[in-house]
Design a protein around this motif. Structure first.
Motif: not given
Length: 315
Positions: A130-131, A280-286
């Protein structure tokens, strides 16, 4: 010191270029040419008393040309021997991959399976915290830092020297592997068009509304007529896994190390006028999704455990 003196440093594009031993050839090229020449000599001495010279030339000249092409040619940044080896590995590998890190179970005997079983999909990233820290499959940890760009050629010679010196100091301060990735990503102006269209009627003057309408028409034509690309610069900082025989740190400790290095990179790049942001987690996943499947449509990322997945819109 003359400030107008240009700062020019020639750096080869391929910094991992192998050493050339003789006649501008590397060891790999010399070995390929030597093996090809030895094979052609063996064929000649074995059949020169049996076959005519024209027949031997028709056999040996294509062989020598093939060896020279493999030794000297390149394709997609790879030497041809490595490219051919990668092609053979790709042709022999299974194309149907599934997310099964523990392996694909074998069906029971009574199940008559047609074709081959899919192979497990082994990604280098095991989980995204999450970080924003990435837990790698080899036991290490990495973090993605997105940076802005700056105009280098518009600076004076003194400013260019200062930028190069500051960037060199940051590179010399790194005590772990780092990667700088520059990639092009598609840009969709639909969100901007909708925002301008929604805010245009609220402008205080008709002239401003008319200008907004003209700008909206320009954005619509631009979005429909061209494939727009944007440049994204990513710095990947990594904490490698523990060596054999050493105690492996905990995941939280390894994540704290890479996040601390990311914060240090933010401060160091800020002296260059470059804005750095840890994804963050969302941007890294994208970013990982776009890298694995570039150019395709990707839905909204999966919600985190503490995020809402539904909302009610007031009519």
């Amino acid at each position: 010191m003359n400030d107008a003196e240009p700062l020019i440093t020639r750096i080869p594009a391929d910094v991992a270029r192998p050493d050339k031993l003789a006649y501008g050839l590397t060891l790999r090229q010399i070995v390929v040419l030597a093996v090809t020449g030895a094979l052609a000599s063996a064929v000649y001495y074995a059949f020169h008393q049996v076959l005519p010279v024209l027949v031997l030339a028709a056999v040996l000249l294509p062989l020598l040309a093939l060896g020279a092409v493999i030794a000297l040619g390149r394709r997609d940044g790879l030497t041809l021997d490595r490219f051919i080896l990668a092609s053979l590995v790709f042709l022999r590998s299974r194309k149907d991959l599934v997310a099964a890190p523990e392996g694909v179970p074998v069906p029971p005997r009574w199940c008559r399976l047609r074709g081959k079983l899919p192979a497990p999909l082994r990604l280098p990233v095991r989980a995204i915290r999450t970080d924003g820290a990435l837990e790698l499959a080899d036991g290490g940890t990495a973090v993605l830092v997105e940076t802005s760009t700056l105009s280098f050629h518009l600076r004076t010679a003194a400013e260019q020297a200062a930028l190069v010196g500051a960037f060199g100091r940051w590179l010399n301060s790194l005590d772990a592997p780092a990667q700088i990735l520059i990639r092009a990503r598609p840009v969709d102006l639909t969100g901007l068009i909708e925002a301008v269209e929604r805010r245009a009627p609220e402008l205080p003057h008709p002239a401003l509304e008319q200008a907004a309408a003209e700008h909206l028409a320009f954005l619509s034509r631009l979005n429909a007529s061209r494939d727009l690309l944007g440049r994204q610069v990513l710095v990947v900082l990594r904490d490698p896994p523990a060596a054999r025989g050493q105690r492996r740190p905990s995941r939280d400790a390894s994540a704290a190390v890479v996040l601390r290095r990311a914060a240090e990179a933010e401060r160091a790049l800020a002296t260059l006028g470059v804005t750095a942001t840890v994804l963050d987690a969302a941007a890294a996943g994208q970013v990982l999704t776009e890298c694995l499947d570039p150019g395709s449509w990707h839905p909204a990322p999966v919600a985190l455990p503490d995020e809402l997945i539904t909302f009610k819109e007031n009519q």
